[in-house]
Design a protein around this motif. Structure first.
Motif, PDB file in Angstrom:
ATOM      1  N   ALA A 101       0.830  -1.206   0.000  1.00  0.00           N
ATOM      2  CA  ALA A 101       0.000   0.000   0.000  1.00  0.00           C
ATOM      3  C   ALA A 101       0.864   1.254   0.000  1.00  0.00           C
ATOM      4  N   ALA A 102       1.933   1.242   0.811  1.00  0.00           N
ATOM      5  CA  ALA A 102       2.829   2.400   0.871  1.00  0.00           C
ATOM      6  C   ALA A 102       3.555   2.602  -0.459  1.00  0.00           C
ATOM      7  N   PHE A 103       3.956   1.492  -1.068  1.00  0.00           N
ATOM      8  CA  PHE A 103       4.645   1.584  -2.355  1.00  0.00           C
ATOM      9  C   PHE A 103       3.760   2.230  -3.417  1.00  0.00           C
ATOM     10  N   PHE A 104       2.528   1.740  -3.547  1.00  0.00           N
ATOM     11  CA  PHE A 104       1.649   2.279  -4.588  1.00  0.00           C
ATOM     12  C   PHE A 104       1.191   3.702  -4.280  1.00  0.00           C
ATOM     13  N   ALA A 105       1.140   4.051  -3.009  1.00  0.00           N
ATOM     14  CA  ALA A 105       0.806   5.438  -2.646  1.00  0.00           C
ATOM     15  C   ALA A 105       1.904   6.381  -3.115  1.00  0.00           C
ATOM     16  N   LYS A 106       3.141   6.009  -2.866  1.00  0.00           N
ATOM     17  CA  LYS A 106       4.268   6.832  -3.322  1.00  0.00           C
ATOM     18  C   LYS A 106       4.382   6.802  -4.839  1.00  0.00           C
ATOM     19  N   LEU A 107       4.128   5.637  -5.426  1.00  0.00           N
ATOM     20  CA  LEU A 107       4.207   5.522  -6.881  1.00  0.00           C
ATOM     21  C   LEU A 107       3.191   6.443  -7.550  1.00  0.00           C
ATOM     22  N   LYS A 108       2.032   6.565  -6.956  1.00  0.00           N
ATOM     23  CA  LYS A 108       0.972   7.413  -7.512  1.00  0.00           C
ATOM     24  C   LYS A 108       1.405   8.872  -7.570  1.00  0.00           C
ATOM     25  N   ARG A 109       2.257   9.266  -6.632  1.00  0.00           N
ATOM     26  CA  ARG A 109       2.719  10.660  -6.585  1.00  0.00           C
ATOM     27  C   ARG A 109       3.949  10.881  -7.469  1.00  0.00           C
ATOM     28  N   SER A 110       4.515   9.780  -7.981  1.00  0.00           N
ATOM     29  CA  SER A 110       5.711   9.895  -8.818  1.00  0.00           C
ATOM     30  C   SER A 110       5.331  10.325 -10.224  1.00  0.00           C
ATOM     31  N   ARG A 111       6.270  10.932 -10.894  1.00  0.00           N
ATOM     32  CA  ARG A 111       6.006  11.411 -12.247  1.00  0.00           C
ATOM     33  C   ARG A 111       7.007  10.822 -13.234  1.00  0.00           C
ATOM     34  N   SER A 112       8.138  11.483 -13.400  1.00  0.00           N
ATOM     35  CA  SER A 112       9.049  11.123 -14.480  1.00  0.00           C
ATOM     36  C   SER A 112       9.718   9.765 -14.291  1.00  0.00           C
ATOM     37  N   GLN A 113       9.894   9.302 -13.049  1.00  0.00           N
ATOM     38  CA  GLN A 113      10.639   8.066 -12.815  1.00  0.00           C
ATOM     39  C   GLN A 113       9.741   6.892 -12.426  1.00  0.00           C
ATOM     40  N   ARG A 114       8.458   7.003 -12.660  1.00  0.00           N
ATOM     41  CA  ARG A 114       7.518   5.961 -12.263  1.00  0.00           C
ATOM     42  C   ARG A 114       7.864   4.603 -12.876  1.00  0.00           C
ATOM     43  N   ASP A 115       8.190   4.595 -14.156  1.00  0.00           N
ATOM     44  CA  ASP A 115       8.540   3.345 -14.837  1.00  0.00           C
ATOM     45  C   ASP A 115       9.729   2.672 -14.153  1.00  0.00           C
ATOM     46  N   GLN A 116      10.738   3.468 -13.859  1.00  0.00           N
ATOM     47  CA  GLN A 116      11.946   2.944 -13.240  1.00  0.00           C
ATOM     48  C   GLN A 116      11.662   2.357 -11.860  1.00  0.00           C
ATOM     49  N   TYR A 117      10.831   3.025 -11.081  1.00  0.00           N
ATOM     50  CA  TYR A 117      10.521   2.534  -9.736  1.00  0.00           C
ATOM     51  C   TYR A 117       9.850   1.163  -9.779  1.00  0.00           C
ATOM     52  N   LEU A 118       8.952   0.967 -10.721  1.00  0.00           N
ATOM     53  CA  LEU A 118       8.274  -0.327 -10.856  1.00  0.00           C
ATOM     54  C   LEU A 118       9.263  -1.444 -11.166  1.00  0.00           C
ATOM     55  N   VAL A 119      10.155  -1.183 -12.093  1.00  0.00           N
ATOM     56  CA  VAL A 119      11.110  -2.219 -12.497  1.00  0.00           C
ATOM     57  C   VAL A 119      12.120  -2.500 -11.388  1.00  0.00           C
ATOM     58  N   ILE A 120      12.627  -1.455 -10.747  1.00  0.00           N
ATOM     59  CA  ILE A 120      13.594  -1.663  -9.664  1.00  0.00           C
ATOM     60  C   ILE A 120      12.972  -2.470  -8.530  1.00  0.00           C
ATOM     61  N   GLN A 121      11.729  -2.132  -8.154  1.00  0.00           N
ATOM     62  CA  GLN A 121      11.072  -2.885  -7.095  1.00  0.00           C
ATOM     63  C   GLN A 121      10.871  -4.345  -7.497  1.00  0.00           C
ATOM     64  N   ALA A 122      10.549  -4.576  -8.741  1.00  0.00           N
ATOM     65  CA  ALA A 122      10.396  -5.956  -9.225  1.00  0.00           C
ATOM     66  C   ALA A 122      11.719  -6.719  -9.124  1.00  0.00           C
ATOM     67  N   VAL A 123      12.825  -6.054  -9.412  1.00  0.00           N
ATOM     68  CA  VAL A 123      14.141  -6.688  -9.298  1.00  0.00           C
ATOM     69  C   VAL A 123      14.379  -7.161  -7.863  1.00  0.00           C
TER      70      VAL A 123
END
Length: 222
Positions: free
Chosen positions: A18-40
């Motif tokens: 829940a905390a991850f997606f809350a922060k992700l929702k507020r992200s802009r330019s690096q959203r794609d990168q955050y998803l992939v890094i977390q998956a790693v």
């Protein structure tokens, strides 16, 4: 928690998600990168969650910049559960991305031929040999040279091309003997690990063989 820890979670529970997606929702330019890094960070212990994040990445990405790394996450998850056909498909897509975007340097260039050779997936031999003949290995790491030459050694042994199989088996074994990487402060990075001991044993037998080898039976017996 540092400013970067929120997308580098090594465990995954409801509150963390829940905390991850809350922060992700507020992200802009690096959203794609955050998803992939977390998956790693999740792919080894939480493979299903890692795949979910990669699915979200592909559904919502704003650029293609992180596609190669995303496909590598899928590849690693499929390899872990021995879904080799799916893993091979991911590798081929990753290699195509690498050809189209030289800035992306993944690891499928050595993982693909090594998987095909060690699993004796015969219908991929022609594709692997054509691929290895089409590019030059520039990696400084011993394990890359080991996998590259081990693949050629095993495949040529299966194809009864003994001179080539012995030549590449010798090069692979020489790479396996290198105990330090060329990087001063990371001496253990990229050296050949114990997980390749079975392949090393097969290469040693190829090198000492005096007659053609039936590799399929060879693999079954050893």
């Amino acid at each position: 928690m540092s400013s970067e820890d929120w997308y580098r979670n090594e465990t995954w529970e409801e509150d963390i998600e829940a905390a991850f997606f809350a922060k992700l929702k507020r992200s802009r330019s690096q959203r794609d990168q955050y998803l992939v890094i977390q998956a790693v960070y999740l792919k080894d212990k939480f493979p299903d969650k890692a795949l979910e994040l990669i699915d979200i990445y592909f559904e919502t990405k704003s650029t293609i910049y992180h596609d190669g790394r995303a496909w590598d996450v899928r590849r690693d998850v499929y390899l872990a559960v021995e879904k080799y056909d799916d893993a091979i498909n991911c590798m081929k897509i990753s290699l195509q991305i690498e050809r189209e975007n030289p800035k992306f340097q993944g690891t499928s260039a050595t993982m693909y031929p090594y998987l095909i050779a060690t699993r004796a997936i015969k219908h991929e031999y022609e594709s692997v040999l054509a691929f290895l003949d089409s590019i030059e290995l520039k990696s400084p790491f011993p394990d890359a040279h080991f996998k590259w030459n081990a693949a050629l050694g095993l495949i040529h042994a299966d194809l009864k091309n003994i001179p080539k199989s012995k030549y590449h088996a010798k090069l692979a074994l020489e790479a396996a003997e290198v105990k330090q990487s060329p990087f001063r402060y990371h001496r253990s990075l990229g050296v050949v690990g114990h997980e390749h001991s079975d392949t090393i044993r097969k290469l040693e037998k190829i090198l000492t063989a005096t007659r053609p080898i039936d590799v399929l039976n060879f693999f079954k017996r050893n």
